[in-house]
Design an enzyme around this catalytic site. Structure first.
Site, PDB file in Angstrom:
ATOM      1  N   CYS A 148      56.651  60.139 -65.448  1.00 10.88           N
ATOM      2  CA  CYS A 148      57.804  59.343 -65.862  1.00 10.88           C
ATOM      3  C   CYS A 148      59.035  59.736 -65.053  1.00 10.88           C
ATOM      4  O   CYS A 148      59.125  59.416 -63.874  1.00 10.88           O
ATOM      5  CB  CYS A 148      58.029  59.455 -67.368  1.00 10.88           C
ATOM      6  N   HIS A 197      53.315  58.012 -69.491  1.00 16.28           N
ATOM      7  CA  HIS A 197      53.063  59.358 -70.017  1.00 16.28           C
ATOM      8  C   HIS A 197      51.579  59.496 -70.363  1.00 16.28           C
ATOM      9  O   HIS A 197      51.170  59.174 -71.488  1.00 16.28           O
ATOM     10  CB  HIS A 197      53.906  59.608 -71.272  1.00 16.28           C
ATOM     11  N   GLU A 224      50.027  62.100 -71.105  1.00 13.86           N
ATOM     12  CA  GLU A 224      49.865  63.087 -72.176  1.00 13.86           C
ATOM     13  C   GLU A 224      50.029  62.460 -73.548  1.00 13.86           C
ATOM     14  O   GLU A 224      49.650  63.061 -74.562  1.00 13.86           O
ATOM     15  CB  GLU A 224      50.858  64.250 -71.995  1.00 13.86           C
TER      16      GLU A 224
END
Length: 258
Positions: A120, A224, A226
């Protein structure tokens, strides 16, 4: 028991300035990491180490001698000063302190040929540091663009991206269309020399850049990974794709380390 040294990845941190009204760490600066990123790196088989924003440039650069790769985390806006512009609105002035810190980490990583993964904001500061430019605000500067950030939906906001076939990202996730989350209002406007765009959104916004060759391993993704989890009702395969990026990055770090 294996005696092989584990892969160690340095994570750039977010910076909170001193807050004299905070009941916790009153008047003290904070260097932090959002927990999902460290957890994702650990699941991929590496040890995440948070790299503090040290004031001494030599010490900051020396941190890269201790890690095998660098992960540039998400967070605040990149200041337009990095790419030679002034803020069109005060709210888009960015985070010059963090910019300087992460640019120093990037320079040290490049000098040591450490692989870099930007997430990001991490993709944005990597691109800007190498000579690219950003949209300060997608909605204001790109009429007709998708909604790339929605406060209420946050990581549930998303869209599809198209990944170029001849890229590291395609080798990792597969070429063609994939669903990703979207929580950004800035984006890459001009890709830096040496990087190439390898994923775009339907509105033409750049969603990933990379340089993967014998000299450098640089990858930035605008979403993202994650935060791609198994409980996503719109995308049951999100977690495996999110994990795949970190696992493939760790594998690349291992290959280059040896």
């Amino acid at each position: 028991m294996s005696t092989a040294r584990p892969v160690v990845l340095g994570l750039s941190c977010g910076i909170l300035p001193p807050n004299p009204t905070s009941p916790l760490f009153k008047g003290k600066p904070l260097h932090y990491c959002e927990g999902s990123l460290g957890a994702a790196v650990a699941r991929a088989g590496a040890l995440p180490i948070l790299l503090p924003a040290l004031a001494e440039p030599a010490q900051l650069a020396a941190l890269l001698d201790l890690v095998d790769g660098l992960v540039l985390s998400g967070g605040t806006d990149v200041s337009p000063q990095v790419y030679g512009e002034v803020a069109l609105e005060p709210a888009w002035a960015g985070d010059p302190e963090r910019d300087a810190y992460e640019r120093a980490l990037i320079a040290a990583a490049l000098a040591r040929r450490r692989p870099i993964l930007g997430v990001c904001r991490g993709a944005q500061i990597l691109n800007a540091s190498l000579g690219g430019a950003l949209y300060q605000d997608i909605r204001a500067q790109l009429p007709g663009a998708l909604t790339h950030r929605d406060w209420d939906r946050y990581e549930r906001n998303g869209h599809r991206v198209t990944i170029a076939a001849d890229s590291w990202l395609a080798a990792t996730l597969g070429a063609g269309e994939h669903a990703v989350n979207s929580v950004h209002h800035q984006a890459i406007r001009r890709v830096a020399p040496g990087l190439r765009c390898v994923a775009v959104a339907p509105d033409s916004v750049v969603e990933a850049v990379e340089r993967v060759d014998a000299e450098q391993f640089l990858v930035g993704v605008q979403w993202h990974p994650e935060w791609q989890t198994a409980d996503d009702p719109d995308d049951p395969n999100a977690a495996s794709r999110g994990h795949a990026i970190f696992a493939a990055f760790v594998a690349a770090v291992v290959a280059r380390r040896s």
